[in-house]
Motif scaffolding. Structure first.
Motif, mmCIF file in Angstrom:
data_model
loop_
_atom_site.group_PDB
_atom_site.id
_atom_site.type_symbol
_atom_site.label_atom_id
_atom_site.label_comp_id
_atom_site.label_asym_id
_atom_site.label_seq_id
_atom_site.Cartn_x
_atom_site.Cartn_y
_atom_site.Cartn_z
ATOM 1 N N SER A 1 96.969 17.936 -5.436
ATOM 2 C CA SER A 1 96.808 18.069 -3.984
ATOM 3 C C SER A 1 97.855 17.239 -3.268
ATOM 4 O O SER A 1 98.408 16.290 -3.830
ATOM 5 C CB SER A 1 95.420 17.583 -3.553
ATOM 6 N N ARG B 1 92.656 12.029 -3.160
ATOM 7 C CA ARG B 1 91.217 11.715 -3.082
ATOM 8 C C ARG B 1 90.859 11.011 -4.387
ATOM 9 O O ARG B 1 91.231 11.470 -5.478
ATOM 10 C CB ARG B 1 90.391 12.985 -2.933
ATOM 11 N N SER C 1 88.119 10.685 -6.028
ATOM 12 C CA SER C 1 87.305 11.418 -7.001
ATOM 13 C C SER C 1 88.190 12.390 -7.791
ATOM 14 O O SER C 1 88.055 12.538 -9.011
ATOM 15 C CB SER C 1 86.174 12.176 -6.305
ATOM 16 N N GLU C 2 89.112 13.034 -7.076
ATOM 17 C CA GLU C 2 90.005 13.980 -7.750
ATOM 18 C C GLU C 2 90.975 13.233 -8.670
ATOM 19 O O GLU C 2 91.256 13.660 -9.788
ATOM 20 C CB GLU C 2 90.788 14.780 -6.716
ATOM 21 N N THR D 1 87.916 4.596 -10.992
ATOM 22 C CA THR D 1 88.904 5.686 -10.956
ATOM 23 C C THR D 1 89.925 5.537 -12.087
ATOM 24 O O THR D 1 90.374 6.514 -12.669
ATOM 25 C CB THR D 1 89.663 5.656 -9.603
#
Lengths: 385, 529
Positions: B241, B245, B247-248, B278
């Motif tokens: 992306s 983010r 979470s991504e 993360t």
């Protein structure tokens, strides 16, 4: 375990050099995993990941270092030498024997449980880093230093040379100074650390040799490399005692590999002189040549018997420095003589770059240097007399 | 050529620190190095993007075809090709294809102001723009030929083209903001990229490395993220992306098995604050780009353990990284984190008043070695000022004057103090912005801070602090009261602005202009809480 048609035979109570069933298994396994890929590995300068995994899956990286099981190792090492690639055999021996011997001999139960399974399955590659730019046969000028950070472990700075499996190693068994020592007595206050080669601060540079192409020899540099406290192998500051014991084992392994190498060389030479025609006769019609090959065979048979004698001593926990040194010296020097004859009798085709005799000659020259040069072996043998 | 004065003792120390030479392919272009990997690792995954995986062989094949197309479109060896493409596999194909043409890639962002972009294209003599978006760049930049990536007629040839660039030639140009307000084009040679990613000491880069490309191409961390994988036979994972983010990010790191990751200081701090898990799967985390936060590093060390984080430092002019420091328990004993030792094939010097600094003495950080840019495009004066030949200990050394200053610890580790530009004088006092930041960060209720200089109403310079709190009870006033106990009065910011978050630029660094316009520019004292 195996997909080569049959399983390795169960360990017999009295294993010896004539454990033919196991030898047959090893030959098949090496023929499946090593021989088809050896030329590629030589070209790439290292054994590929699939090679390690293949050897691991066939159980060839899990043979014992001690007791009766070591007799199987002796057969494996000889057969590994018989593949004819000293780089391949050195890489595998460092991974499965020389480097993890420090873990086997001096590691805690927790360390063995954590690391050995991956070594034996070829999932993590091991290397051994002892030699330095200024410290080879003479380790008194060892400079690689590990600063004690207390419970947090050690911080390592320094450089190591000629580390087999250097570019791909996951773990490096490393000799370091952990305490300032009097000048000329660097091994007083040295220790063995298991360094994660992926740690920041570890860099590696290839050191391609004239032979031993697959051995992946590299220099390793350590800059502020952090090593957890639980990666100390054996006792702090006591590497001197450990090294003596481990080097005996290393020289035994090197001797067994060299025996296999000589065997391959003599088979190659024998086949050639029987087939190659000069003036309408095979080369071996020449008596002088036949006698030279017979001399080589005599020396080979003696060295081979001595090698299994040394292996038996190891299996009984009685290997000594003198025996290990004699074997390493005589086997590796005979390998040089045999390789030289092999090139000579093959003529120009043996001197051709990429030919098997040329490779054997380049490889053999490395074996009298690595793991203790011949001169050092002679010195040790004389001292132990 | 000026001579740098030194003592034998200090020269010995620098020689020790600078003993970094390691073999690297100094005579090969990135085209040659990539093609060698394509030959050696043909079936291995070179690039991974979402569910798509492209092998080295296939990537090389696509790049060869595109290179033919680019050559047909007029791209010649030495041509500068502006590149503005979404992060996807085509971007990587394009970079390799440009290298195969012997041309130079010039990353840009179409959202940059018109004047800035035109200046960049002019400085770089850029005639071609390679894009994959719908934007009408042709009318904005009529002097450039716009090439649509999807519409280019790819060639049929699949073989590697001949080598059209040597290791000395320029591979790419990054523009950095200049102190004069005019961006400076930093030209980077092929050799400098090879120096960055070969025999690396700061992280393990080999055919097993899996690197995440998170940075935009306009930020030179991308050089490391892309070429660090592709010139070593490793895998470059493209972040799927445009915006990050957490979470991504966590999912990508885990699923793709990323082994080495670079994060800007600000992003690293944000992850430590909000979701440290993360990074749980990543064995090696590099962070840097701005002054680090002591409290974040301490928390990260507790969470991730020693030996996984590496503090890196380096100006664009020296090709991404110049120094590194593996973060361990003893790293913070000096109060802040060292930037450490030079990476492979890199040398550093600290110089003050024409003399090499001894440990403890502050001086300007000078960098030398094959990572140095040959100079700025179209700016010989700046090049002359920043890239300087010195005689250091009888050896001629071309150095880049970073404009940063620091000092050495006794063990040879380099400590960063700040920008020379950040040494400000306010009301006659010399103030070190980094020192103010450090004092603010030491307050337990502060999450992040950014200190800069702004103008007060009367046009005088004044010290401003922008902070995020993790303690609802804390106020700007109470923080200033706290600072008065720890700093001399002239170093206590006259304004403390409490922010929900610190805005970041595309390169992950704190966006000073956005902060000033959102808070200080508005002149709204209520925001100071």
């Amino acid at each position: 375990m195996s997909d080569i048609g049959f399983e390795p035979p169960a360990v017999a109570a009295d294993l010896a050099a004539d454990d033919n069933e196991f030898r047959e298994y090893v030959r098949h396994a090496l023929g499946k995993v090593v021989l088809p890929s050896a030329e590629t590995w030589e070209g790439h300068g290292r054994i590929e990941t699939e090679g390690w995994r293949g050897l691991g899956e066939l159980g060839l990286l899990a043979l014992g270092h001690t007791g009766d099981e070591f007799m199987r190792s002796a057969i494996f090492l000889e057969e590994l030498g018989r593949t004819g690639y000293a780089g391949v055999r050195a890489a595998i021996a460092v991974h499965a024997y020389m480097a993890p011997s420090y873990l086997e001999m001096f590691g805690t139960a927790e360390q063995k449980a954590e690391y050995l399974p991956d070594v034996r399955l070829g999932r993590r590659v091991w290397a051994l880093a002892i030699t330095e730019p200024d410290a080879g046969s003479d380790l008194r000028h060892l400079k690689t230093r590990a600063d004690d950070l207390g419970p947090a472990g050690y911080k390592v700075n320094g450089q190591k040379y000629y580390v087999a499996n250097g570019s791909q190693a996951d773990y490096v068994v490393t000799l370091v100074k952990t305490r300032p020592a009097p000048v000329g007595r660097a091994l007083t206050g040295a220790s063995i650390l298991l360094i994660d080669a992926g740690s920041p601060g570890v860099s590696r540079c290839s050191q391609p040799m004239m032979g031993w192409r697959s051995a992946d020899l590299c220099s390793l540099r350590f800059i502020d490399v952090l090593v957890p406290a639980n990666r100390l192998l054996g006792r702090l500051d006591r590497a001197l005692v450990q090294i003596v014991q481990a080097l005996d084992f290393e020289r035994l392994v090197a001797g067994l590999l060299a025996v296999g190498g000589i065997s391959y060389c003599l088979e190659l030479l024998h086949a050639f002189i029987r087939e190659h025609q000069v003036m309408d006769s095979p080369l071996d019609a020449n008596q002088a040549l036949r006698h030279q090959v017979a001399e080589l065979d005599c020396d080979f048979q003696l060295v081979r018997q001595y090698a299994y004698h040394a292996a038996r001593l190891q299996s009984r926990g009685r290997l000594d420095s003198r025996t290990a040194s004699i074997l390493k010296l005589k086997a590796t020097e005979l390998a040089v003589t045999a390789a030289q004859k092999c090139v000579q009798y093959h003529g120009a085709r043996g001197y051709l770059k990429g030919s098997a005799p040329a490779r054997l000659y380049c490889d053999a020259m490395g074996s009298t240097i690595a793991g203790g040069a011949s001169e050092l072996m002679r010195e040790m043998i004389y001292q132990a007399w | 050529m000026d001579e740098i004065r030194y003592t034998e003792e200090s020269l010995f120390l620098y020689r020790q620190i600078n003993s970094t030479s390691a073999p690297y392919p100094s005579q090969s272009s990135i085209k040659q190095l990539f093609e060698r990997c394509a030959e050696d690792f043909g079936d291995k995954v070179a690039v991974s993007y979402r569910d798509a995986k492209v092998s080295y062989r296939e990537l090389n094949r696509r790049a060869n075809k595109l290179a033919v197309g680019l050559r047909r479109a007029g791209v010649n060896p030495g041509s500068a090709v502006g590149i503005y493409m979404n992060r996807e596999i085509g971007l990587i194909v394009a970079l390799i294809a440009i290298a195969k043409c012997g041309a130079v890639y010039l990353p840009f962002d179409s959202s940059w102001p018109e004047e800035r972009l035109q200046g960049i294209f002019d400085d770089a003599e850029c005639e071609y723009l390679l894009v994959n978006g719908p934007e009408d760049l042709a009318s904005r930049f009529p002097r450039c030929q716009v090439i649509q990536f999807d519409q280019i007629t790819a060639g049929a040839a699949e073989a590697n083209p001949p080598n059209l660039a040597t290791a000395e030639e320029i591979a790419y140009i990054n523009f950095t903001s200049g102190t004069t307000g005019r961006p400076k084009g930093v030209a980077i040679q092929h050799r400098s990229i090879a120096r960055l990613v070969s025999s690396s000491s700061y992280a393990r880069l080999d055919d097993r490395v899996v690197l995440l490309n998170l940075s935009p191409l306009t930020f030179d961390a991308a050089t490391f993220e892309i070429w660090g994988a592709l010139l070593n036979g490793g895998t470059c994972v493209l972040y799927p992306s445009a915006a990050i983010r957490l979470s991504e990010l966590r999912q990508v790191l885990q699923e793709q098995g990323v082994t080495v990751l670079f994060l800007t200081t600000a992003l690293f701090n944000a992850i430590v604050d909000e979701a440290p898990e993360t990074l749980a799967s990543v064995p090696c985390i590099l962070t840097g780009g701005e002054r680090c936060s002591e409290s974040h590093v301490a928390r990260a060390l507790e969470y991730y353990g020693a030996g996984r984080m590496v503090h890196v430092y380096g100006p664009t002019e020296c090709t991404t990284f110049a120094t590194f420091h593996p973060v361990g328990p003893a790293s913070l004993t000096q109060g802040t984190l060292p930037i450490g030792r030079p990476i492979q094939n890199t040398r550093l010097y600290l110089v003050s008043d024409g003399s090499l600094c001894r440990p403890g003495e502050a001086g300007e950080i000078l960098i030398a070695g094959p990572g140095l840019s040959p100079g700025y495009l179209g700016s010989p004066q700046s090049s002359h000022e920043k890239f300087v030949d010195y005689d250091i200990g009888g050896v001629r050394e071309r150095v880049y004057r970073t404009g940063d200053y620091g000092y050495l610890l006794d063990n040879g580790d380099l400590m960063f103090q700040g920008r020379v530009d950040d040494q400000v004088k306010i009301s006659g006092f010399r103030i070190e912005l980094a020192e103010v930041s450090l004092a603010i960060d030491r307050h337990p209720g502060v999450r992040q801070s950014y200190v800069t200089v702004g103008e007060a109403a009367a046009g005088e310079r004044t010290l401003l602090a922008f902070v995020t709190f993790n303690d609802d009870e804390l106020t700007a006033k109470s923080l200033r009261d706290y600072l008065r106990l720890h700093l001399p009065g002239y170093m206590v910011p006259s304004r403390v602005y409490v922010c929900a978050r610190l805005p970041l630029q595309a390169n992950g660094k704190v966006d000073r202009e956005a902060l000033l316009s959102a808070y200080h520019g508005a002149g709204d004292a209520s925001m100071t809480r």
